[in-house]
Write a protein that holds these residues in place. Structure first.
Motif, PDB file in Angstrom:
ATOM      1  N   GLN A 269     108.601 157.137  70.689  1.00 26.60           N
ATOM      2  CA  GLN A 269     108.649 156.006  69.760  1.00 26.60           C
ATOM      3  C   GLN A 269     108.621 156.441  68.312  1.00 26.60           C
ATOM      4  OE1 GLN A 269     105.840 156.760  71.372  1.00 26.60           O
ATOM      5  NE2 GLN A 269     104.049 156.441  70.113  1.00 26.60           N
ATOM      6  N   ASN A 270     108.744 157.724  68.020  1.00 28.06           N
ATOM      7  CA  ASN A 270     108.589 158.121  66.623  1.00 28.06           C
ATOM      8  C   ASN A 270     108.925 159.592  66.428  1.00 28.06           C
ATOM      9  OD1 ASN A 270     108.017 157.622  64.008  1.00 28.06           O
ATOM     10  ND2 ASN A 270     105.814 157.563  64.209  1.00 28.06           N
ATOM     11  N   VAL A 290      90.642 158.550  76.707  1.00 33.77           N
ATOM     12  CA  VAL A 290      90.177 158.464  75.329  1.00 33.77           C
ATOM     13  C   VAL A 290      91.088 157.485  74.594  1.00 33.77           C
ATOM     14  CG1 VAL A 290      89.262 160.829  75.205  1.00 33.77           C
ATOM     15  CG2 VAL A 290      91.610 160.380  74.512  1.00 33.77           C
ATOM     16  N   GLY A 291      90.655 157.012  73.454  1.00 29.19           N
ATOM     17  CA  GLY A 291      91.483 156.134  72.636  1.00 29.19           C
ATOM     18  C   GLY A 291      91.869 154.849  73.353  1.00 29.19           C
ATOM     19  N   GLY A 292      91.069 154.426  74.294  1.00 30.81           N
ATOM     20  CA  GLY A 292      91.347 153.188  75.005  1.00 30.81           C
ATOM     21  C   GLY A 292      92.274 153.338  76.195  1.00 30.81           C
ATOM     22  N   ARG A 293      92.695 154.560  76.490  1.00 32.46           N
ATOM     23  CA  ARG A 293      93.594 154.782  77.628  1.00 32.46           C
ATOM     24  C   ARG A 293      92.803 155.165  78.879  1.00 32.46           C
ATOM     25  NH1 ARG A 293      95.902 156.889  73.089  1.00 32.46           N
ATOM     26  NH2 ARG A 293      94.829 158.856  73.395  1.00 32.46           N
ATOM     27  N   ALA A 314     106.916 149.723  69.050  1.00 33.50           N
ATOM     28  CA  ALA A 314     105.601 149.390  68.490  1.00 33.50           C
ATOM     29  C   ALA A 314     104.535 149.297  69.589  1.00 33.50           C
ATOM     30  CB  ALA A 314     105.682 148.072  67.722  1.00 33.50           C
ATOM     31  N   LYS A 315     104.958 148.851  70.766  1.00 33.76           N
ATOM     32  CA  LYS A 315     104.009 148.768  71.883  1.00 33.76           C
ATOM     33  C   LYS A 315     103.623 150.172  72.352  1.00 33.76           C
ATOM     34  CE  LYS A 315     103.393 144.347  72.687  1.00 33.76           C
ATOM     35  NZ  LYS A 315     102.031 143.766  72.567  1.00 33.76           N
ATOM     36  N   ARG A 316     104.604 151.039  72.369  1.00 28.98           N
ATOM     37  CA  ARG A 316     104.295 152.437  72.711  1.00 28.98           C
ATOM     38  C   ARG A 316     103.324 153.035  71.698  1.00 28.98           C
ATOM     39  NH1 ARG A 316     106.953 154.870  76.581  1.00 28.98           N
ATOM     40  NH2 ARG A 316     108.929 154.044  77.305  1.00 28.98           N
ATOM     41  N   ALA A 317     103.641 152.814  70.425  1.00 30.69           N
ATOM     42  CA  ALA A 317     102.813 153.402  69.366  1.00 30.69           C
ATOM     43  C   ALA A 317     101.398 152.842  69.411  1.00 30.69           C
ATOM     44  CB  ALA A 317     103.453 153.130  68.010  1.00 30.69           C
ATOM     45  N   GLN A 318     101.287 151.597  69.803  1.00 32.63           N
ATOM     46  CA  GLN A 318      99.961 150.987  69.904  1.00 32.63           C
ATOM     47  C   GLN A 318      99.133 151.681  70.995  1.00 32.63           C
ATOM     48  OE1 GLN A 318      99.963 146.986  71.545  1.00 32.63           O
ATOM     49  NE2 GLN A 318      98.424 146.337  70.054  1.00 32.63           N
ATOM     50  N   PHE A 319      99.803 151.994  72.091  1.00 36.60           N
ATOM     51  CA  PHE A 319      99.102 152.623  73.217  1.00 36.60           C
ATOM     52  C   PHE A 319      98.850 154.103  72.966  1.00 36.60           C
ATOM     53  CE2 PHE A 319      98.909 154.836  77.264  1.00 36.60           C
ATOM     54  CZ  PHE A 319      98.061 154.041  78.016  1.00 36.60           C
ATOM     55  N   MET A 320      99.872 154.804  72.440  1.00 32.30           N
ATOM     56  CA  MET A 320      99.797 156.270  72.300  1.00 32.30           C
ATOM     57  C   MET A 320     100.314 156.666  70.916  1.00 32.30           C
ATOM     58  SD  MET A 320      98.946 159.074  73.860  1.00 32.30           S
ATOM     59  CE  MET A 320      98.599 159.935  72.341  1.00 32.30           C
ATOM     60  N   TRP A 335     106.742 160.063  56.459  1.00 30.52           N
ATOM     61  CA  TRP A 335     107.934 159.371  56.992  1.00 30.52           C
ATOM     62  C   TRP A 335     107.789 159.252  58.489  1.00 30.52           C
ATOM     63  CZ3 TRP A 335     111.418 161.633  60.543  1.00 30.52           C
ATOM     64  CH2 TRP A 335     112.653 160.992  60.723  1.00 30.52           C
ATOM     65  N   ASN A 336     108.245 158.157  59.029  1.00 29.77           N
ATOM     66  CA  ASN A 336     108.461 158.110  60.471  1.00 29.77           C
ATOM     67  C   ASN A 336     109.862 157.595  60.722  1.00 29.77           C
ATOM     68  OD1 ASN A 336     108.524 155.224  61.181  1.00 29.77           O
ATOM     69  ND2 ASN A 336     106.443 155.241  60.349  1.00 29.77           N
ATOM     70  N   ASN A 337     110.354 157.858  61.896  1.00 31.81           N
ATOM     71  CA  ASN A 337     111.772 157.647  62.179  1.00 31.81           C
ATOM     72  C   ASN A 337     112.048 156.223  62.649  1.00 31.81           C
ATOM     73  OD1 ASN A 337     114.461 158.151  62.529  1.00 31.81           O
ATOM     74  ND2 ASN A 337     114.243 159.478  64.320  1.00 31.81           N
ATOM     75  N   ASN A 338     111.464 155.275  61.929  1.00 35.48           N
ATOM     76  CA  ASN A 338     111.761 153.866  62.182  1.00 35.48           C
ATOM     77  C   ASN A 338     111.624 153.496  63.662  1.00 35.48           C
ATOM     78  OD1 ASN A 338     112.458 151.331  61.264  1.00 35.48           O
ATOM     79  ND2 ASN A 338     114.652 151.626  61.628  1.00 35.48           N
ATOM     80  N   GLY A 339     110.588 154.040  64.288  1.00 31.15           N
ATOM     81  CA  GLY A 339     110.320 153.695  65.676  1.00 31.15           C
ATOM     82  C   GLY A 339     111.168 154.447  66.693  1.00 31.15           C
ATOM     83  N   LEU A 340     111.887 155.466  66.255  1.00 34.97           N
ATOM     84  CA  LEU A 340     112.742 156.212  67.177  1.00 34.97           C
ATOM     85  C   LEU A 340     112.283 157.657  67.299  1.00 34.97           C
ATOM     86  CD1 LEU A 340     116.224 155.005  65.870  1.00 34.97           C
ATOM     87  CD2 LEU A 340     114.923 154.084  67.803  1.00 34.97           C
TER      88      LEU A 340
END
Lengths: 434, 103
Positions: A269-270, A290-293, A314-320, A335-340
């Motif tokens: 996702q990034n 950890v981290g809620g996982r 965004a859902k992926r990024a929220q989880f991991m 910078w991030n790659n606009n979710g890709l």
């Protein structure tokens, strides 16, 4: 009426003159870009290093190290197991999946000491480890060798780092083969120390581990010892400049201030560009529970919550998250790659007036991974990073005319950008400012 | 003689079935949509993605059918399953014909 007509004509002429006047391009000083192939027929070329005279050393992932001299002759120097035609062959060096012979760097004092540094996968130091994917596996190394004056051989191999982590077996993940996530880009910093990137090797505990070399940027001397100024957290291996990365394969130093920046592969996702902070944490922590996982396949959450198909980034990024804000020592990405995630794996700052207003910007090589709804990348981006390294001001796709898997970027001594592509070629990309 | 005739008719039917013979040009167009990103131009194989050019047609069809059915073979199965699931029989035959023709 005539007067009005004349006036209109005058306006029209003035407008035409204005349109024909010096172009915006002149004002902007946008460079003209051209690309030409300078080597072909290679097998997975990975990285390059240049002498001041223009000799180009090249690694091929499953073959070995060669040099194309400034006069155009090519010499095969150091081969891996089963490679043919090399002046030296090292049977402990092997390739598997993403792993093999990768980064290469020349000593800043190369003209005198002839030293070259090469990162590769090796089975020499497996010892009692590497029996499963869930234990220490010292399988990536950094070698120092000396190149003969006639550029036809290498000698005096010394392994200066022997314990970078390696993934020995297949696991239940996308890209789950052995040899995943090795990092292994090598660059000398402006202070004369060697910087080496490492990857998480698909093992959840590695990136946040104080002792395992993986998911780090190392800063070491030419004997492999830690730079005395490295400031990792207490109890961490002193060779670490930063930790908590996923798989850093792009690193270079901003010409204006010498600051290190990385360009890093993301987890579906990034992708990220990050200004490094001495002792900082990249924020990647793929451990289960950890981290809620909860539990994750083969104790690695890097592709969760869904390994099978595309989903909202965004859902992926929220989880991991790639940069988890629960870490107080997090280095936030510029910078991030606009979710890709598209295979962002190499970086080189552009130096020289020939680059026009792109001078000082970072060129980033993107390979291209088109699945799960992700458009393939296959491009070079030119990124204008803010002075404080916390954001970017713009991204431009460099008009190279090439659609290739850009694996390695390096600026040559002629200030041209050299690009190794998976398709088996090395391109010279020339900029001419107006 | 009658058996021979039946055999010839059978062969004609076999090779007139587009799902089995495959259209190379259509396969090339389909390959360009996704496959080349990883497997490279003309199936040459890139990085850790295997070379496909010149492989036998039955092998290629069997692999794509297997992935399409959701069955894992090898470490990148999750990626290939995702890619193969939308493929029709005809597209699989076309892809196999195209890749087989690359030397």
């Amino acid at each position: 009426m005539i007067k009005k007509s004349k006036l209109l004509s005058a306006v029209a002429i003035a407008t035409a003159s204005f349109i024909a006047a010096p172009s915006y391009a002149d004002t902007m000083n946008t460079p003209d870009i051209s690309a030409m192939s300078v080597m072909n027929g290679l097998e997975n070329p990975w990285d390059m290093a240049f002498t001041n005279d223009g000799d180009m050393f090249v690694t091929e992932k499953c073959k070995g190290l060669s040099v194309k001299t400034s006069s155009g002759s090519v010499h095969a120097l150091a081969g891996m197991k089963d490679s043919k035609g090399y002046a030296s062959t090292f049977n402990d060096l092997f390739c598997s999946g993403q792993a093999g012979m990768m980064g290469v760097a020349l000593d800043p004092n190369f003209n005198k000491n002839r030293r070259i540094y090469v990162a590769s996968t090796s089975n020499k130091y497996h010892g009692s480890g590497c029996k499963t994917n869930f234990e220490k596996c010292d399988g990536n190394i950094i070698m120092r060798m000396e190149v003969s004056k006639d550029m036809k051989s290498v000698s005096n191999r010394v392994d200066i780092v022997k314990d970078i982590q390696y993934k020995p077996f297949e696991s239940d993940h996308p890209f789950g083969g052995p040899g995943a996530h090795n990092g292994n880009r090598l660059r000398f910093g402006p202070e004369g120390y060697l910087w080496a990137t490492t990857g998480d090797r698909h093992r959840g505990v590695v990136p946040q581990s104080p002792k395992l070399l993986g998911g780090n940027v190392l800063r070491i001397d030419t004997d492999g010892k830690a730079h005395p100024g490295n400031k990792p957290p207490r109890g961490f291996d002193k060779r670490m400049y930063t930790y908590g990365h996923r798989n850093v394969q792009g690193i270079d130093f901003r010409p204006s201030d010498g600051r290190a920046f990385t360009a890093e592969h993301g987890p579906w996702q990034n992708d990220e560009i990050t200004a490094l902070v001495n002792g900082g944490n990249g924020g990647w922590d793929p451990r289960p529970n950890v981290g809620g996982r909860g539990d994750c396949p083969d104790k690695y959450c890097g592709y969760m919550p869904n390994q099978k198909e595309g989903m909202l980034p965004a859902k992926r990024a929220q989880f991991m998250p790639m940069s988890d804000t629960r870490f107080s020592d997090l280095m936030p990405p510029a910078w991030n790659n606009n979710g890709l995630s598209q295979g962002t794996g190499s970086a080189a700052f552009l130096k020289g007036k020939n680059w026009g207003y792109w001078e000082g910007r970072m060129a980033v090589g993107i390979m291209g991974i088109g699945f799960g709804g992700t458009p393939s990348g296959m491009r070079i981006d030119v990124v204008d990073i803010a002075k404080d390294g916390q954001s970017i001001k713009s991204v431009i796709h460099m008009p190279t005319g090439l659609t290739k898997r850009f694996r390695g970027l390096r600026l040559g001594p002629d200030n041209a950008l050299y690009a190794a592509v998976d398709e088996g070629e090395i391109y010279k990309i020339t900029a001419t400012a107006k | 003689m009658k058996g021979l005739n039946l055999g010839i008719v059978g062969l004609c039917l076999l090779f007139s079935n587009p799902a089995l013979s495959g259209d190379i040009n259509a396969g090339e167009a389909r390959y360009a949509q996704n496959c080349g990103n990883c497997h490279g131009p003309a199936g040459m194989g890139l990085a850790s993605y295997p070379k496909l050019k010149g492989k036998e047609i039955p092998y290629l069809i069997d692999r794509l059918n297997t992935y399409r059915a959701g069955t894992k073979i090898g470490p990148n199965s999750d990626l290939m399953i995702m890619m193969a699931q939308p493929l029709s029989d005809v597209e699989i035959a076309n892809l196999a014909a195209y890749l087989n023709a690359q030397k």
